[in-house]
Design an enzyme around this catalytic site. Structure first.
Site, mmCIF file in Angstrom:
data_model
loop_
_atom_site.group_PDB
_atom_site.id
_atom_site.type_symbol
_atom_site.label_atom_id
_atom_site.label_comp_id
_atom_site.label_asym_id
_atom_site.label_seq_id
_atom_site.Cartn_x
_atom_site.Cartn_y
_atom_site.Cartn_z
ATOM 1 N N GLY A 79 0.838 -1.244 -0.061
ATOM 2 C CA GLY A 79 0.006 0.126 0.108
ATOM 3 C C GLY A 79 0.965 1.342 -0.120
ATOM 4 O O GLY A 79 2.079 1.168 -0.451
ATOM 5 N N CYS A 80 0.396 2.151 0.543
ATOM 6 C CA CYS A 80 1.029 3.493 0.682
ATOM 7 C C CYS A 80 2.493 3.462 1.259
ATOM 8 O O CYS A 80 2.701 2.816 2.275
ATOM 9 C CB CYS A 80 0.086 4.637 1.699
ATOM 10 N N PHE A 81 3.498 3.995 0.507
ATOM 11 C CA PHE A 81 4.772 3.559 1.151
ATOM 12 C C PHE A 81 4.924 4.515 2.577
ATOM 13 O O PHE A 81 5.808 4.220 3.169
ATOM 14 C CB PHE A 81 5.981 3.916 0.202
ATOM 15 N N TRP A 82 4.190 5.508 2.811
ATOM 16 C CA TRP A 82 4.387 6.270 3.645
ATOM 17 C C TRP A 82 3.991 5.167 5.114
ATOM 18 O O TRP A 82 4.518 5.552 5.988
ATOM 19 C CB TRP A 82 3.402 7.368 3.952
ATOM 20 N N CYS A 83 3.017 4.571 4.938
ATOM 21 C CA CYS A 83 2.590 3.565 6.243
ATOM 22 C C CYS A 83 3.647 2.540 6.287
ATOM 23 O O CYS A 83 3.990 2.368 7.631
ATOM 24 C CB CYS A 83 1.355 2.520 5.575
#
Length: 180
Positions: free
Chosen positions: A11-15
């Protein structure tokens, strides 16, 4: 033993980056793009869903402190590997759940980790094992995004912070630093 590298998309790489920044034995985490057909893609191109790239992280870790298998177990714990080409409201192949092994040993461990995850999840695990492909680091403003911007960004507060809290609660013994 020498440092090893792992490449994961969840998913979102920030997470995913925020979680692995806290893992004991992980020396570096870089957000980037992998698995697509466009050289040197931009965030805007990847978000458009037409490049084939996944938002991913590349980890450098010390296998004497944490094994690749343990990293994969954390990976499966902090994202939903049963969602095809999405994580929550983030939809598209760029948010797929994928493992990009760096060796035949990592590929075998990825298969074993998927089996372990499937034993714990009532829905089919759709995480793919994909061939290692060119890695493109994300733009500088994406690196360490949650550490820099998380408390001011509503998306991060709603999505990243709960994942990080879940990880810290379940893997307290694996934290680089204990929560205050």
């Amino acid at each position: 033993m020498a440092e090893e590298v792992a490449t994961l998309a969840g998913g979102c790489f920030w997470c995913v980056e925020a979680v692995f920044d806290d893992v004991l034995g992980v020396d570096a985490v870089e957000s980037g793009y992998i698995g697509g057909s466009v050289p040197d893609p931009t965030y805007k191109q990847v978000c458009g869903g037409d490049t084939g790239h996944a938002e991913a992280i590349r980890l450098h870790f010390d296998p004497d402190i944490i094994s690749y298998g343990d990293l994969l177990d954390i990976f499966f714990h902090v994202h939903d590997p049963s969602q095809l080409n999405r994580q929550g409201n983030d939809v598209g192949t760029q948010y797929r759940s994928a493992i990009f092994p760096h060796s035949p040993e990592q590929e075998a461990e990825a298969q074993a980790a998927i089996a372990r995850a499937q034993a714990l999840i009532p829905r089919p695990v759709v995480t793919t094992i994909e061939p290692l492909a060119p890695w493109y680091p994300a733009e500088d403003y994406h690196q360490e995004y949650f550490a820099r911007e998380g408390m001011a960004n509503p998306y991060c507060m709603a999505v990243v912070a709960p994942k990080l809290q879940k990880f810290r609660k379940s893997y307290a013994a694996r934290l680089k630093r204990q929560p205050a």
